[in-house]
Write a protein that holds these residues in place. Sequence first.
Motif, PDB file in Angstrom:
ATOM      1  N   GLY A   1      -3.239  10.835  -9.965  1.00 45.71           N
ATOM      2  CA  GLY A   1      -4.153  10.061 -10.976  1.00 45.71           C
ATOM      3  C   GLY A   1      -3.868   8.646 -10.574  1.00 45.71           C
ATOM      4  O   GLY A   1      -4.663   7.500 -10.516  1.00 45.71           O
ATOM      5  N   ALA A   2      -2.772   8.238 -10.302  1.00 41.79           N
ATOM      6  CA  ALA A   2      -2.264   6.996 -10.027  1.00 41.79           C
ATOM      7  C   ALA A   2      -2.559   6.211  -8.860  1.00 41.79           C
ATOM      8  O   ALA A   2      -2.918   5.218  -8.422  1.00 41.79           O
ATOM      9  N   TYR A   3      -2.513   7.404  -7.812  1.00 41.85           N
ATOM     10  CA  TYR A   3      -2.819   6.879  -6.354  1.00 41.85           C
ATOM     11  C   TYR A   3      -3.825   6.020  -5.961  1.00 41.85           C
ATOM     12  O   TYR A   3      -3.794   4.976  -5.253  1.00 41.85           O
ATOM     13  N   PRO A   4      -4.956   6.670  -6.347  1.00 41.52           N
ATOM     14  CA  PRO A   4      -6.455   5.897  -6.266  1.00 41.52           C
ATOM     15  C   PRO A   4      -6.411   4.551  -6.657  1.00 41.52           C
ATOM     16  O   PRO A   4      -7.127   3.547  -5.992  1.00 41.52           O
ATOM     17  N   LEU A   5      -5.879   4.159  -7.531  1.00 41.21           N
ATOM     18  CA  LEU A   5      -5.878   3.112  -8.247  1.00 41.21           C
ATOM     19  C   LEU A   5      -5.172   1.927  -7.214  1.00 41.21           C
ATOM     20  O   LEU A   5      -5.440   0.715  -7.587  1.00 41.21           O
ATOM     21  N   ARG A   6      -4.310   2.222  -6.455  1.00 39.69           N
ATOM     22  CA  ARG A   6      -3.669   1.350  -5.619  1.00 39.69           C
ATOM     23  C   ARG A   6      -4.934   0.388  -4.634  1.00 39.69           C
ATOM     24  O   ARG A   6      -4.489  -0.408  -4.074  1.00 39.69           O
ATOM     25  N   PHE A   7      -5.755   1.346  -4.368  1.00 39.74           N
ATOM     26  CA  PHE A   7      -6.806   0.861  -3.294  1.00 39.74           C
ATOM     27  C   PHE A   7      -7.518  -0.123  -4.236  1.00 39.74           C
ATOM     28  O   PHE A   7      -9.000   0.218  -4.174  1.00 39.74           O
ATOM     29  N   ASP A   8      -7.248  -1.219  -4.483  1.00 42.38           N
ATOM     30  CA  ASP A   8      -8.191  -2.118  -5.395  1.00 42.38           C
ATOM     31  C   ASP A   8      -8.245  -3.565  -4.595  1.00 42.38           C
ATOM     32  O   ASP A   8      -7.120  -4.526  -5.031  1.00 42.38           O
ATOM     33  N   GLY A   9      -8.928  -3.608  -3.820  1.00 43.00           N
ATOM     34  CA  GLY A   9      -9.268  -4.946  -3.104  1.00 43.00           C
ATOM     35  C   GLY A   9      -8.786  -5.017  -1.762  1.00 43.00           C
ATOM     36  O   GLY A   9      -7.775  -4.307  -1.250  1.00 43.00           O
ATOM     37  N   ASN A  10      -9.191  -5.866  -0.921  1.00 38.33           N
ATOM     38  CA  ASN A  10      -8.934  -6.004   0.323  1.00 38.33           C
ATOM     39  C   ASN A  10      -7.286  -6.062   0.692  1.00 38.33           C
ATOM     40  O   ASN A  10      -7.040  -5.437   1.621  1.00 38.33           O
ATOM     41  N   GLY A  11      -6.864  -7.046  -0.123  1.00 32.90           N
ATOM     42  CA  GLY A  11      -5.329  -7.227   0.269  1.00 32.90           C
ATOM     43  C   GLY A  11      -4.544  -6.128  -0.075  1.00 32.90           C
ATOM     44  O   GLY A  11      -3.934  -5.590   1.004  1.00 32.90           O
ATOM     45  N   PRO A  12      -4.522  -5.331  -1.323  1.00 34.52           N
ATOM     46  CA  PRO A  12      -3.829  -4.228  -1.515  1.00 34.52           C
ATOM     47  C   PRO A  12      -4.054  -3.308  -0.279  1.00 34.52           C
ATOM     48  O   PRO A  12      -3.319  -2.279  -0.115  1.00 34.52           O
ATOM     49  N   ILE A  13      -5.468  -2.862   0.122  1.00 31.74           N
ATOM     50  CA  ILE A  13      -5.748  -1.934   1.170  1.00 31.74           C
ATOM     51  C   ILE A  13      -5.132  -2.362   2.396  1.00 31.74           C
ATOM     52  O   ILE A  13      -4.672  -1.424   2.926  1.00 31.74           O
ATOM     53  N   ALA A  14      -5.331  -3.417   2.582  1.00 33.96           N
ATOM     54  CA  ALA A  14      -4.769  -4.098   4.087  1.00 33.96           C
ATOM     55  C   ALA A  14      -3.050  -3.558   3.966  1.00 33.96           C
ATOM     56  O   ALA A  14      -2.492  -2.963   4.881  1.00 33.96           O
ATOM     57  N   ASN A  15      -2.553  -3.848   2.937  1.00 36.55           N
ATOM     58  CA  ASN A  15      -1.207  -3.708   2.791  1.00 36.55           C
ATOM     59  C   ASN A  15      -0.761  -2.045   2.957  1.00 36.55           C
ATOM     60  O   ASN A  15       0.120  -1.742   3.664  1.00 36.55           O
ATOM     61  N   ILE A  16      -1.874  -1.250   2.139  1.00 41.93           N
ATOM     62  CA  ILE A  16      -1.381   0.065   2.307  1.00 41.93           C
ATOM     63  C   ILE A  16      -1.573   0.556   3.625  1.00 41.93           C
ATOM     64  O   ILE A  16      -0.771   1.354   4.366  1.00 41.93           O
ATOM     65  N   ILE A  17      -2.628   0.326   4.452  1.00 45.42           N
ATOM     66  CA  ILE A  17      -2.860   0.924   5.521  1.00 45.42           C
ATOM     67  C   ILE A  17      -1.781   0.551   6.537  1.00 45.42           C
ATOM     68  O   ILE A  17      -1.543   0.941   7.743  1.00 45.42           O
ATOM     69  N   THR A  18      -1.153  -0.829   6.613  1.00 42.96           N
ATOM     70  CA  THR A  18      -0.250  -1.215   7.331  1.00 42.96           C
ATOM     71  C   THR A  18       1.221  -0.500   7.163  1.00 42.96           C
ATOM     72  O   THR A  18       1.786   0.078   8.177  1.00 42.96           O
ATOM     73  N   GLY A  19       1.218  -0.190   5.840  1.00 42.99           N
ATOM     74  CA  GLY A  19       2.381   0.578   5.555  1.00 42.99           C
ATOM     75  C   GLY A  19       2.284   1.895   5.850  1.00 42.99           C
ATOM     76  O   GLY A  19       3.370   2.747   6.511  1.00 42.99           O
ATOM     77  N   MET A  20       1.214   2.650   6.029  1.00 39.38           N
ATOM     78  CA  MET A  20       1.009   4.007   6.535  1.00 39.38           C
ATOM     79  C   MET A  20       1.228   3.893   7.938  1.00 39.38           C
ATOM     80  O   MET A  20       1.869   4.882   8.435  1.00 39.38           O
TER      81      MET A  20
END
Length: 437
Positions: free
Chosen positions: A365-384
């Motif tokens: 339930g918590a995971y999709p909430l991290r994808f909130d805006g350009n900045g957080p998504i850029a951070n996530i996909i770089t971390g991936m």
Amino acid sequence: MIRFVLPLLVTLTLALPARAEVEIQEVQTPGGLTAWLVEEHSIPFTALEIWFRGGTSLDRPGKRGAVNLMTATLEEGAGDMDALAFTRAKEMLAASFGYDVSDDTLTVSAKFLTENRGKAIALLRESLVNPRFAQDAVDRVRGQVASIIRSDEKDPNDIAGRAFESQAFPDHPYGTDSNGTLDSLNGLTRQDMLDAHADTMARDRIYIGAVGDITPEELATLLDDLLGDLPETGAPLPADIEPALTGGTTVVPYDTPQSVALFGHSGVARESDDFFPAYLLNTILGGGGFESRLMTEVREKRGLTYGVYSYIVDKDNADLWMGQVQTANNRVAEAIEVVKQQWADIAANGVTEEELTAAKKYMTGAYPLRFDGNGPIANIITGMQIEGMPLDYPATRNDKVDAVTLEQVNDVARRYLRPDDLRFVVVGQPEGLSSTN
């Protein structure tokens, strides 16, 4: 820790909240760089993340704190611009740049409007490729870091962290403060900044994520312009290390009404098949807020603390399973005993199906909430990328969580949770506790 034809588009169209809905493209630049891109043209701006593997672990011998000081000085002037001129130029473009560093990674974050993209990237390039490291700027930032060091020397949490890390990693950069000491910091020169820059900011260790109003072709050109003049290779990366922790207690006397206890032993690697079972297990043990075992037993039933937590630490060169509790000096010994009991109980008896179901619900339930805006998504996909995850990870991650069985979780509990190996570092004036081993 993260890693074909341009562009390769992988569309992830599963609906929230069960999964994160993103469309990731892998972009290969003519200059040989690889980036992940999520196009989003509804708002005319882009968020860009550039990560360099290595971080403060690449400090040269006798130069502890150099990479941290260098990183903090990147925005203090570049090219022909001093610190003030650089800041004004950035503000005129309504752009934001951020520079940060940790044990394993040096990160550069940028946000810029589409209409100012070219000028913003040219300005950012100057700070990455042609930083000034003017002596007055280095000295100014040095003073700020010295202030942080002095403050940390009086913070029980920081004292506990340094003491724990020095025991876990006595012969590795992880075992010392990335800020350095006052002595090592004061000995750093401008040449040390140039050396640290060359050691860390090289093309052979770059991971890039971009989200926003930009096409793959535009991103490819932008990245070669931005990063093409960086050195091809940097300093060798540190070797892996096994934490040198043994069971027992270390007491660091400090005059404070409450004791801070940091505890842990070796952990589980992110790339291991055991990671998802371990992550779920940790959620049940101490990572799931008020529903965790530690919180229930230490806080709710006994009132020993406001908070107690456990967490998995995945460093590039080592893995730890850790936790922390803070309580009154006359109750910390009892709190530690309860932590040990819970660690031992789960290791021996496992967890229940009900606990596992609740942990899965919490994590998915918590995971999709991290994808909130350009900045957080850029951070996530770089971390991936730096963690070696595949392009479809956001679509498959929750399926991986749901697929974990109770048998797998309890097997991980038996193999990884070792209560006798827990090392407790206690900072304060704990009653009934003394250092052992």
